[in-house]
Write an enzyme that holds these catalytic residues in place. Structure first.
Site, mmCIF file in Angstrom:
data_model
loop_
_atom_site.group_PDB
_atom_site.id
_atom_site.type_symbol
_atom_site.label_atom_id
_atom_site.label_comp_id
_atom_site.label_asym_id
_atom_site.label_seq_id
_atom_site.Cartn_x
_atom_site.Cartn_y
_atom_site.Cartn_z
ATOM 1 N N LYS A 1 36.055 52.346 48.419
ATOM 2 C CA LYS A 1 36.373 52.644 47.235
ATOM 3 C C LYS A 1 37.062 54.073 46.969
ATOM 4 C CE LYS A 1 32.364 50.460 44.811
ATOM 5 N NZ LYS A 1 31.325 50.746 43.633
ATOM 6 N N LYS B 1 38.937 38.657 45.569
ATOM 7 C CA LYS B 1 37.775 38.343 44.760
ATOM 8 C C LYS B 1 37.837 38.537 43.314
ATOM 9 C CE LYS B 1 33.555 39.270 45.806
ATOM 10 N NZ LYS B 1 32.064 40.389 46.141
ATOM 11 N N LYS C 1 35.751 42.096 37.774
ATOM 12 C CA LYS C 1 35.809 42.325 36.129
ATOM 13 C C LYS C 1 36.675 43.510 35.859
ATOM 14 C CE LYS C 1 31.298 44.415 36.556
ATOM 15 N NZ LYS C 1 29.757 44.717 36.241
#
Length: 331
Positions: A111, A194, A197
């Site tokens: 991240k 993937k 959202k």
């Protein structure tokens, strides 16, 4: 029954991958477990969240979970920040956990990337808060994806070290519940990524609030290749978009990839997308419709969370208070 704890971040609208990978599993686990389900808003703010949007998304996710089949009467559904035990135990675990352990966490590295010096300290100690979420309830089973398995191993390391440091057998070891056949749902625009959202394009995902027309349009626009569907699963190799659409069909219809191909082999993607649309709409549109109904009564959603928080606090408060006494805090 064994106690399960599981959380989901209220950042963005849950999409089909979240439903198949977590939410549907939560619904099924309710039959044989005591379940504590949490909207982890404290985890969400480890990266910047616009306050009004965070509040709105927390209520929307509450509605989606209820619409999908979470029973907030028999089980517990609440937002993390409403129960102070999470933050208090997380601080103790910040002091139990070792820097070397956190430095090995691959999710932070992924991240933060090369710009890790500019990320929040909260993102770095995120796994300690996750450990506190679980152990505040002495939960013994946690449904997680593969990407969270390392954090669960850290949870057990923290529990073991706490018990060793204070000479007790207080916190239990936790078992990961990884669904053996959880569908890996990929982007409708790129079958190698993937479904997420956080993707800038809403066309890349089926959101749990999408109505039938929106779902049909997104599937019609989904990226494919020029070949027909093969007769064997091996024929999907090297065809990520084709494999993704077949995977979605199989997951929602409770079929294997081979069974789907047996029905649709030799078809072009025009007819297959029509069949897939029927399956997706049948599963998702009723949830979206019930979500919209629930969203008309915000007071009810707040009441569900408040009631859940009180019940969660009744479990967590004695456990965390005892942990604080073991540490030596004057209570």
């Amino acid at each position: 029954m064994q106690r399960i704890f599981s959380g989901i971040q209220p950042s963005g609208i849950p999409q089909l991958g979240n439903y198949l990978g977590a939410i549907r599993n939560w619904v099924n686990l309710q039959a044989n477990h005591e379940c504590v389900f949490c909207l982890v808003d404290m985890h969400a703010i480890t990266v910047w969240q616009e306050p009004a949007k965070l509040r709105s998304q927390t209520l929307t996710q509450t509605a989606i979970l209820l619409a999908a089949g979470i029973d907030a009467q028999k089980h517990i559904l609440f937002n993390q920040s409403a129960v102070s035990a999470h933050a208090r135990l997380a601080w103790i675990f910040n002091c139990v956990s070792r820097l070397g352990w956190l430095n090995r966490m691959t999710q932070f590295k992924d991240k933060a990337g090369k710009d890790r010096e500019n990320h929040s300290a909260g993102l770095y100690v995120y796994p300690n808060l996750m450990a506190a979420d679980i152990l505040a309830y002495k939960a013994t089973r946690v449904p997680v994806g593969e990407d969270q398995k390392q954090h669960l191993e850290l949870t057990n390391d923290i529990a073991q070290k706490f018990n060793h440091d204070y000479g007790v057998e207080f916190f239990p070891q936790v078992e990961a519940l990884i669904p053996p056949a959880a569908a890996r749902v990929m982007s409708l625009r790129d079958g190698t990524k993937k479904m997420s959202k956080s993707d800038p394009s809403a066309q890349s995902r089926i959101e749990m609030t999408d109505d039938a027309d929106t779902i049909a349009l997104k599937i019609r626009r989904a990226k494919t290749d020029t070949d027909t569907l093969p007769s064997e699963v091996e024929g999907l190799e090297g065809r990520p978009e084709a494999k993704n659409l077949v995977t979605i069909y199989a997951a929602l219809a409770d079929m294997s990839l081979a069974e789907v191909l047996a029905q649709h082999q030799g078809q072009g993607f025009g007819p297959f997308k029509q069949a897939l649309t029927e399956v997706v709409v049948g599963a998702i549109a009723p949830i979206a419709q019930e979500t919209q109904r629930l969203m008309q009564n915000e007071d009810h959603l707040v009441s569900v969370l408040r009631s859940g928080a009180l019940r969660a606090q009744a479990i967590a408060e004695p456990i965390v208070t005892e942990a604080e006494k073991l540490v030596g805090f004057v209570k």
